[in-house]
Scaffold this motif. Structure first.
Motif, short mmCIF file in Angstrom:
data_model
loop_
_atom_site.label_atom_id
_atom_site.label_comp_id
_atom_site.label_asym_id
_atom_site.label_seq_id
_atom_site.Cartn_x
_atom_site.Cartn_y
_atom_site.Cartn_z
N ALA A 1 39.61 67.89 69.53
CA ALA A 1 38.93 66.90 68.69
C ALA A 1 39.94 66.06 67.91
O ALA A 1 39.81 64.83 67.83
N CYS A 2 40.95 66.71 67.35
CA CYS A 2 41.98 65.97 66.61
C CYS A 2 42.73 65.02 67.54
O CYS A 2 43.02 63.87 67.18
N LYS A 3 43.03 65.50 68.73
CA LYS A 3 43.75 64.68 69.71
C LYS A 3 42.94 63.43 70.07
O LYS A 3 43.45 62.31 70.09
N GLN A 4 41.64 63.66 70.30
CA GLN A 4 40.76 62.53 70.67
C GLN A 4 40.66 61.52 69.53
O GLN A 4 40.73 60.30 69.75
N CYS A 5 40.52 62.02 68.31
CA CYS A 5 40.36 61.12 67.17
C CYS A 5 41.64 60.29 66.98
O CYS A 5 41.57 59.08 66.75
N LYS A 6 42.79 60.95 67.11
CA LYS A 6 44.06 60.24 67.01
C LYS A 6 44.15 59.17 68.10
O LYS A 6 44.64 58.06 67.88
N HIS A 7 43.66 59.51 69.28
CA HIS A 7 43.69 58.56 70.39
C HIS A 7 42.87 57.30 70.08
O HIS A 7 43.32 56.19 70.32
N TRP A 8 41.67 57.49 69.49
CA TRP A 8 40.88 56.31 69.10
C TRP A 8 41.65 55.47 68.08
O TRP A 8 41.67 54.24 68.17
N HIS A 9 42.27 56.13 67.11
CA HIS A 9 43.06 55.39 66.11
C HIS A 9 44.17 54.58 66.79
O HIS A 9 44.38 53.42 66.49
#
Ligand code: C2E
Ligand code: MG
Ligand code: MG
Ligand code: MG
Length: 289
Positions: free
Chosen positions: A98-106
């Motif tokens: 989840a953290c990885k995905q959120c960072k990716h959107w950023h």
């Protein structure tokens, strides 16, 4: 009696029971290896800010893609994973992903949103959550204030003093805490007052009871939801409603000052890829008339 039936005693069990226990055994055998075999994936459901109509965050929801059984619901396998003692492994995988995905959107330059991750009460009890969280944030590079943990009331009821310490530690890092399915557990108001938390999530069963089958407001259903929203605000917490399916429910929640909503009305949980089209647009057109 089963014994009297001798060799045929298995006939005591209905086919449905056999199928159920067989399914459970099959699942247990494969659940143990599901993380390493890469059978889990996350889907994401939008949370909308009621003031702006824009995405304020997303909730990560886990899915298990079993090679033979297909998609298995978390409502089925999370309790099983808790029984088997593998919930913390799954929970850590979910958190990191989840953290990885959120960072990716950023990194894609999208308006930065928060990601909410569900943490099981058992996982909360058996692992050092702040350590696991700190590692996930460090390894993915997601700033802590973009992470929110959703805990259930069960967490608040066990060893209150220790829980307060852990929650304080998480909030000192910048992580937000919300209480999921609020109102369905048995947390006492005196505990709630002591908890360093940020938001209450009104359970979807209450949202569902605001209106009756003829779409008329029910007195008790509406009162319960209004009361939970007021309680949140009196405790200086945000109120978030889940399971919002109709424009009327959204309008009601907005009129009561609910801060954020989430539900099929706005979007079903979608893949990380599909979420991209939901950034930067008005997600509440019907409710704002
Ligand atoms: P939850 O955290 O309360 O998540 C909300 C559930 O309601 C999700 O079901 C979501 O798909 C569903 N939902 C959202 N909007 C609507 C709506 O408008 N109408 C209806 N009828 N349902 C809606 P899902 O994904 O099957 O998850 C079920 C539960 O499993 C979650 O409830 C949560 O308690 C647990 N869960 C899901 N993912 C995780 C996870 O990664 N870790 C842990 N520990 N538990 C998880
Ligand atoms: Mg949740
Ligand atoms: Mg919930
Ligand atoms: Mg719920």
């Amino acid at each position: 009696r089963a014994k009297d039936l001798g060799r045929n005693s298995y006939q005591m069990y209905t086919p449905a029971m056999n199928a159920r226990s067989f399914e459970r055994l099959t699942m247990e055998a494969s659940l143990r290896h599901a993380v390493t075999r890469g059978e889990f994936k996350l889907v994401y459901q939008v949370k909308v800010d009621m003031d702006t109509g824009r995405m304020s965050g997303v909730e990560a929801l886990v899915r298990w893609n079993h090679p033979e059984m297909g998609l298995v619901s978390p409502a089925v396998f999370i309790p099983l994973a808790e029984d088997m003692g593998v919930i913390s492994d799954i929970g850590e995988w979910v958190l990191r992903e989840a953290c990885k995905q959120c960072k990716h959107w950023h990194d894609l330059g999208l308006p930065p949103v928060r990601i909410a991750v569900n943490v099981s009460a058992l996982q909360f009890r058996e692992t050092k959550v702040p350590d696991v969280v700190a590692r996930a944030l460090r390894d993915t590079g997601l700033p802590p204030h973009f992470l929110e943990l959703e805990l259930t009331e069960t967490v608040l009821m066990q060893r209150v003093d220790e829980v307060v310490v852990v929650l304080k530690e998480l909030r000192a890092m910048g992580v937000r805490i919300s209480i999921d399915d609020f109102g369905t557990g048995y947390s006492s108001l005196s505990y709630l007052k002591r908890m360093p938390i940020d938001a209450l999530k009104v359970d979807r069963s209450f949202v569902n009871d605001i209106f009756d089958e003829e779409d008329k407001v029910t007195e008790e259903g509406a009162e319960i939801v209004s009361t939970i929203i007021s309680l949140a605000h009196n405790l200086k917490l945000k109120a978030i409603a889940e399971g919002v399916e109709t424009p009327a429910q959204a309008a009601f929640l907005q009129s009561k000052g609910c801060d954020e909503v989430q539900g099929f009305l706005i979007s079903r949980p979608v893949s990380g890829e599909d979420l991209i089209s939901l950034f930067d647009r008005d997600l509440l057109p019907e409710a704002q008339e």
